[in-house]
Design a protein around this motif. Structure first.
Motif, PDB file in Angstrom:
ATOM      1  N   ILE A 260       0.864  -1.188   0.000  1.00 23.17           N
ATOM      2  CA  ILE A 260       0.000   0.000   0.000  1.00 23.17           C
ATOM      3  C   ILE A 260       0.894   1.229   0.000  1.00 23.17           C
ATOM      4  N   TYR A 261       1.022   1.832  -1.174  1.00 21.28           N
ATOM      5  CA  TYR A 261       1.897   3.001  -1.311  1.00 21.28           C
ATOM      6  C   TYR A 261       1.136   4.304  -1.049  1.00 21.28           C
ATOM      7  N   LEU A 262      -0.199   4.255  -1.171  1.00 20.90           N
ATOM      8  CA  LEU A 262      -0.995   5.476  -1.080  1.00 20.90           C
ATOM      9  C   LEU A 262      -1.225   5.855   0.380  1.00 20.90           C
ATOM     10  N   PRO A 264      -3.114   8.974   3.219  1.00 21.23           N
ATOM     11  CA  PRO A 264      -4.344   9.786   3.262  1.00 21.23           C
ATOM     12  C   PRO A 264      -4.301  10.999   2.326  1.00 21.23           C
ATOM     13  N   ALA A 265      -3.172  11.689   2.254  1.00 24.93           N
ATOM     14  CA  ALA A 265      -3.105  12.882   1.381  1.00 24.93           C
ATOM     15  C   ALA A 265      -3.290  12.490  -0.088  1.00 24.93           C
ATOM     16  N   THR A 266      -2.815  11.276  -0.452  1.00 31.13           N
ATOM     17  CA  THR A 266      -2.966  10.812  -1.839  1.00 31.13           C
ATOM     18  C   THR A 266      -4.454  10.659  -2.160  1.00 31.13           C
ATOM     19  N   ILE A 267      -5.179  10.041  -1.237  1.00 26.64           N
ATOM     20  CA  ILE A 267      -6.610   9.766  -1.461  1.00 26.64           C
ATOM     21  C   ILE A 267      -7.389  11.085  -1.529  1.00 26.64           C
ATOM     22  N   GLU A 268      -7.071  12.016  -0.634  1.00 32.57           N
ATOM     23  CA  GLU A 268      -7.731  13.332  -0.669  1.00 32.57           C
ATOM     24  C   GLU A 268      -7.527  13.984  -2.034  1.00 32.57           C
ATOM     25  N   LEU A 269      -6.308  13.893  -2.546  1.00 35.33           N
ATOM     26  CA  LEU A 269      -6.011  14.526  -3.840  1.00 35.33           C
ATOM     27  C   LEU A 269      -6.733  13.815  -4.983  1.00 35.33           C
ATOM     28  N   MET A 270      -6.853  12.482  -4.900  1.00 32.14           N
ATOM     29  CA  MET A 270      -7.589  11.751  -5.946  1.00 32.14           C
ATOM     30  C   MET A 270      -9.038  12.256  -6.001  1.00 32.14           C
ATOM     31  N   HIS A 271      -9.667  12.409  -4.819  1.00 29.67           N
ATOM     32  CA  HIS A 271     -11.046  12.922  -4.777  1.00 29.67           C
ATOM     33  C   HIS A 271     -11.113  14.333  -5.368  1.00 29.67           C
ATOM     34  N   GLU A 272     -10.182  15.167  -4.974  1.00 32.01           N
ATOM     35  CA  GLU A 272     -10.196  16.571  -5.411  1.00 32.01           C
ATOM     36  C   GLU A 272     -10.054  16.672  -6.935  1.00 32.01           C
ATOM     37  N   VAL A 273      -9.110  15.917  -7.481  1.00 30.77           N
ATOM     38  CA  VAL A 273      -8.863  15.979  -8.930  1.00 30.77           C
ATOM     39  C   VAL A 273     -10.098  15.476  -9.688  1.00 30.77           C
ATOM     40  N   SER A 274     -10.720  14.397  -9.174  1.00 31.13           N
ATOM     41  CA  SER A 274     -11.918  13.853  -9.852  1.00 31.13           C
ATOM     42  C   SER A 274     -13.035  14.894  -9.868  1.00 31.13           C
ATOM     43  N   GLY A 280     -15.020  20.393 -15.167  1.00 34.66           N
ATOM     44  CA  GLY A 280     -14.525  20.843 -16.472  1.00 34.66           C
ATOM     45  C   GLY A 280     -13.052  21.231 -16.513  1.00 34.66           C
ATOM     46  N   TYR A 281     -12.339  21.111 -15.386  1.00 28.95           N
ATOM     47  CA  TYR A 281     -10.910  21.446 -15.407  1.00 28.95           C
ATOM     48  C   TYR A 281     -10.106  20.306 -16.041  1.00 28.95           C
ATOM     49  N   PRO A 282      -9.109  20.640 -16.888  1.00 29.53           N
ATOM     50  CA  PRO A 282      -8.280  19.573 -17.477  1.00 29.53           C
ATOM     51  C   PRO A 282      -7.234  19.098 -16.460  1.00 29.53           C
ATOM     52  N   GLU A 283      -7.630  18.175 -15.605  1.00 31.81           N
ATOM     53  CA  GLU A 283      -6.730  17.665 -14.558  1.00 31.81           C
ATOM     54  C   GLU A 283      -6.921  16.157 -14.441  1.00 31.81           C
ATOM     55  N   ALA A 284      -5.813  15.447 -14.244  1.00 31.41           N
ATOM     56  CA  ALA A 284      -5.879  13.994 -14.028  1.00 31.41           C
ATOM     57  C   ALA A 284      -4.709  13.584 -13.151  1.00 31.41           C
ATOM     58  N   TYR A 285      -4.912  12.538 -12.351  1.00 32.61           N
ATOM     59  CA  TYR A 285      -3.865  12.131 -11.411  1.00 32.61           C
ATOM     60  C   TYR A 285      -3.194  10.826 -11.819  1.00 32.61           C
ATOM     61  N   THR A 286      -1.963  10.678 -11.356  1.00 31.20           N
ATOM     62  CA  THR A 286      -1.297   9.383 -11.444  1.00 31.20           C
ATOM     63  C   THR A 286      -0.293   9.267 -10.302  1.00 31.20           C
ATOM     64  N   MET A 287      -0.096   8.046  -9.810  1.00 32.22           N
ATOM     65  CA  MET A 287       0.879   7.785  -8.748  1.00 32.22           C
ATOM     66  C   MET A 287       1.683   6.546  -9.114  1.00 32.22           C
ATOM     67  N   ASP A 288       2.966   6.568  -8.796  1.00 37.33           N
ATOM     68  CA  ASP A 288       3.818   5.396  -9.000  1.00 37.33           C
ATOM     69  C   ASP A 288       3.939   4.627  -7.691  1.00 37.33           C
ATOM     70  N   ALA A 289       5.066   3.957  -7.479  1.00 37.92           N
ATOM     71  CA  ALA A 289       5.226   3.165  -6.259  1.00 37.92           C
ATOM     72  C   ALA A 289       5.619   4.084  -5.103  1.00 37.92           C
ATOM     73  N   GLY A 290       4.724   4.999  -4.785  1.00 32.12           N
ATOM     74  CA  GLY A 290       4.949   5.970  -3.721  1.00 32.12           C
ATOM     75  C   GLY A 290       3.693   6.795  -3.551  1.00 32.12           C
ATOM     76  N   PRO A 291       3.618   7.630  -2.523  1.00 33.52           N
ATOM     77  CA  PRO A 291       2.383   8.345  -2.224  1.00 33.52           C
ATOM     78  C   PRO A 291       2.178   9.650  -2.992  1.00 33.52           C
ATOM     79  N   ASN A 292       3.238  10.188  -3.611  1.00 35.77           N
ATOM     80  CA  ASN A 292       3.097  11.512  -4.235  1.00 35.77           C
ATOM     81  C   ASN A 292       2.235  11.460  -5.491  1.00 35.77           C
TER      82      ASN A 292
END
Ligand code: DP6
Length: 346
Positions: A260-262, A264-274, A280-292
């Motif tokens: 589990i690399y993610l 709490p801050a990662t999850i908050e950001l996933m919700h925010e970006v979605s 209508g904002y052009p935003e999308a998230y991605t995470m590698d083997a880490g929380p950033n």
């Protein structure tokens, strides 16, 4: 020994190189059963101009063993073993036996939890090959880097890059339709990874009950992401990138024991970006083997996204990255030597 930056084949010397990190828009996670660090799935990446590694390699008959300094400290035994394996491949190709002194510096803090193996092994492949007197093609340099770290094979090229499943070399994906893409690295944590990529992906493939689904879906998501990039369809690319990210993390999380690399801050950001993409904002998230979280957006939306995420709870720092150049050799003073090659690659 006379140190020269122009060693003739068979006469080892000194060379310096620089390479950028990259972020996968369609993820690689898992090795092919064929071995050789070939990847089980195809991946697509963007080379990041702001995250760079500079590496100097000098071969010398006076050294009894390879000496490695990474970011100002001696390499750990595990790091040293990976670097020496690459140096040995170069020595074999160049038919030399001299040991090397390797100095490598990142312009971004390793402690920020950002992967440095991609830029590190790409810069090492270029510097070591030149220092050994080899005149390798970009494909050969990509193969050399990939054997040490698959994502490093992609960092040899600039702009957008693909590494097909079980392919020896990465290659450039010329994209003019979405060349105004920007990736923001939202640094929320400096935590060290629970497990390195190689170990982590082997553990996942051996124990996750959904690894088969990942192998089946990853090529489809790669195809979608590439089609979005080539047709200039931001939302198509964004959806495929997020799907690839979530499926890779679901596969890691269902390993036993889980990875589990993610945070709490990662999850908050996933919700925010979605939420913001729905608005209508052009935003999308991605995470590698880490929380950033890395946020993909368009240059026209950069001021808005920057202001919003710099102020977001838990975000310590934002690094703005545009499509970067391919790995290139540097002059002894640090100037780019192969500007034509860099342009050709980017
Ligand atoms: C999650 O390239 O670091 O960043 O080949 O074992 O060195 P090795 O793995 P590495 O893995 C990168 C995994 C990833 C996704 C990606 O970059 O495609």
């Amino acid at each position: 020994m006379t140190i020269t930056n122009e060693p003739s084949p068979g006469s080892p010397g000194l060379a310096r190189a620089e390479a950028c990190a990259n972020i996968a828009l369609a993820k690689y996670w898992g090795k092919s059963a064929r071995g050789g660090n070939l990847t089980a799935v195809p991946s697509l990446s963007m080379t990041l101009d702001a995250l760079r590694t500079r590496t100097e390699v000098s071969f010398s008959g006076s050294l009894g063993e390879d000496e490695l300094s990474l970011n100002g400290v001696a390499a750990s035994p595990q790091e040293a073993a990976r670097v020496i394996t690459l140096l040995d491949r170069v020595r074999t190709s160049a038919k030399i036996s001299e040991r090397a002194r390797v100095t490598s510096l990142n312009n971004f803090p390793t402690a920020a939890g950002l992967a440095s193996s991609a830029s590190g092994f790409a810069a090492l492949a270029v510097a070591a090959s030149y220092a050994a007197g080899l005149r390798s093609s970009c494909g050969e340099l990509s193969s050399l880097a990939r054997q040490s770290s698959a994502s490093a094979g992609r960092s040899v090229y600039g702009g957008f890059v693909e590494l097909l499943a079980e392919s020896d070399q990465a290659s450039s994906v010329p994209s003019t339709r979405l060349n105004e893409l920007v990736m923001l690295v939202l640094v929320t944590s400096a935590e060290k990874k629970p497990m390195g990529s190689t170990l982590g992906m082997n553990h996942t493939s051996e124990t996750s009950p959904v690894y088969g689904t990942w192998l089946e879906q990853a090529p489809l998501l790669f195809g979608e992401a590439k089609a979005g990039l080539l047709t200039g369809d931001f939302n198509r690319l964004a959806n495929a990138m997020e799907d690839s990210t979530r499926l890779m993390h679901a596969t890691m999380m269902t390993a036993r024991p889980p990875l589990i690399y993610l945070r709490p801050a990662t999850i908050e950001l996933m919700h925010e970006v979605s939420l913001r993409r729905e608005q209508g904002y052009p935003e999308a998230y991605t995470m590698d083997a880490g929380p950033n979280v890395k946020l993909l957006t368009r240059a026209s939306h950069l001021p808005n996204a920057l202001a919003h995420y710099e102020a977001f709870l838990g975000v310590e720092r934002v690094i703005v990255c545009r499509p970067g150049p391919g790995a290139a050799r540097l002059s002894p003073e640090g100037e780019l030597m192969d500007a034509s090659r860099t342009q050709e690659l980017s």
